[in-house]
Design an enzyme around this catalytic site. Structure first.
Site, PDB file in Angstrom:
ATOM      1  CD  GLN A 163      58.603  35.799 123.885  1.00 19.44           C
ATOM      2  OE1 GLN A 163      58.261  34.614 123.791  1.00 19.44           O
ATOM      3  NE2 GLN A 163      59.825  36.202 123.631  1.00 19.44           N
TER       4      GLN A 163
ATOM      5  CE  LYS B  74      59.447  31.670 121.593  1.00 21.06           C
ATOM      6  NZ  LYS B  74      59.562  32.341 122.909  1.00 21.06           N
TER       7      LYS B  74
ATOM      8  CG  ASP C  62      59.914  29.784 127.858  1.00 15.68           C
ATOM      9  OD1 ASP C  62      60.507  29.556 126.788  1.00 15.68           O
ATOM     10  OD2 ASP C  62      59.153  30.746 128.045  1.00 15.68           O
TER      11      ASP C  62
HETATM   12  N1  GUN Z   1      62.364  36.328 125.671  1.00 20.27           N
HETATM   13  C1  GUN Z   1      63.535  36.107 125.052  1.00 20.27           C
HETATM   14  N2  GUN Z   1      63.764  34.777 124.908  1.00 20.27           N
HETATM   15  C2  GUN Z   1      62.705  34.154 125.459  1.00 20.27           C
HETATM   16  C3  GUN Z   1      62.349  32.785 125.613  1.00 20.27           C
HETATM   17  O1  GUN Z   1      63.078  31.864 125.231  1.00 20.27           O
HETATM   18  N3  GUN Z   1      61.160  32.553 126.228  1.00 20.27           N
HETATM   19  C4  GUN Z   1      60.353  33.548 126.681  1.00 20.27           C
HETATM   20  N4  GUN Z   1      59.220  33.219 127.286  1.00 20.27           N
HETATM   21  N5  GUN Z   1      60.655  34.827 126.553  1.00 20.27           N
HETATM   22  C5  GUN Z   1      61.826  35.125 125.947  1.00 20.27           C
END
Ligand code: GUN
Length: 303
Positions: free
Chosen positions: A102, A58, A125
């Protein structure tokens, strides 16, 4: 990857790359106009290997499109109170346009509490109940990245969705539930008839065989087998489970929720793992950050 010859692969990596090029062009315009570039922050708690990789990707993607990025790392003994205080800081930091925490979080931290603490306008998100609620109501919202990435991928591949039967396997808040809602929306890129299957579904294989589009999001490696897929169906694999593999330098192989070797020869189109849905999630996160920075969904307080 198994030795299956396929000319039906859906290239999520390339599609995500196309989206990133579009975003980078918008960032260049913002810069040329003397405006601030979008700034994404990510909170990572602990040292889960998968989460480390996702967050690294990311941050790299931010650099790629010209965003600013900030990574905030904490040990897995951080208290819930301390984490909520960090969230509050980011909520009030005018430099930060959007941020993510996350998941998964350590067991002593309630993820719902943390998600609800994020200001909806910075929730890139798309996990906050405000954004989920607005999505369900058909109002402009920051949409969850993986579900909107799946819809965008189908659309950019020219896969017809209108009137088609989509079977979603898995009802998580992050993927299964929201993608079932998005696919059923009265949109050019959706309009599916949707069946949402989960761990208690009876006759799962039989239901899957009636699908024009299968979305596998259960987190169980190679769960979807050939007997569950109608020849000609489109198969979207959301799974990314690390399975120990001594022959790999990393010590693991990334497995999807679909038995690719069995299912790929049957499907009219299929996403690989890796290189399918994963890169689209990141592209949509960037798109949400751009929208948040521009105040497209929720006008900026200072605008
Ligand atoms: N864990 C697995 N997929 C995601 C996501 O798209 N965003 C976040 N914050 N955590 C995750």
């Amino acid at each position: 990857m198994t030795s299956v010859t396929t000319n039906n692969l859906i290239d999520g990596k390339q599609t995500a790359e196309d989206i990133k090029v579009e975003i980078a062009a918008e960032v260049a315009t913002l810069k040329a106009e003397g405006k601030k570039v979008p700034h994404l922050a990510a909170i990572l708690v602990g040292h889960d290997g998968g989460s480390e990789t996702y967050v690294r990707n990311k941050v790299l993607a931010c650099e790629r499109v010209g965003f600013q990025s900030t990574l905030l790392r904490y040990e897995d003994d951080i208290t819930e109170t301390a984490l909520l205080a960090k969230v509050a800081e980011l909520n009030h930091d005018p430099e930060i346009d959007g941020f993510i925490v996350q998941l998964p979080l350590p067991a002593h931290i309630n993820p719902e509490k943390v998600i609800e603490a994020i200001r909806p306008e910075k929730d890139v998100d798309g996990f906050h109940p405000m954004n989920i609620g607005r999505m369900v109501a058909g109002l402009p919202a920051l949409l969850p990245a993986t579900p909107s990435g799946i819809v965008e991928l189908l659309s950019r591949q020219g896969i017809k969705t209108s009137g088609k039967h989509a079977v979603v396997i898995g009802r998580s808040n992050i993927v299964g539930t929201p993608v079932s809602i998005l696919l059923a929306k009265n949109l050019d890129t959706a309009n599916c008839t949707v069946t949402l299957c989960h761990s208690r579904t009876e006759n799962l294989a039989e239901i899957c065989r009636t699908a024009d589009i299968v979305v596998a999001a259960i987190g169980r490696p190679e769960f979807v087998t050939a007997d569950m897929v109608r020849p000609g169906a489109v198969v979207i694999d959301v799974g990314t489970t690390r399975v120990p593999d001594a022959t790999k330098k990393s010590g693991y192989t990334l497995k999807g929720d679909v038995n690719f070797a069995e299912v790929a020869p049957l499907a009219s189109a299929i996403t690989p793992v890796p290189g399918g849905v994963g890169p689209m999630t990141i592209a949509m996160l960037l798109l949400n950050t751009l929208r948040a920075a521009k105040g497209e969904i929720y006008p900026k307080a200072s605008a």
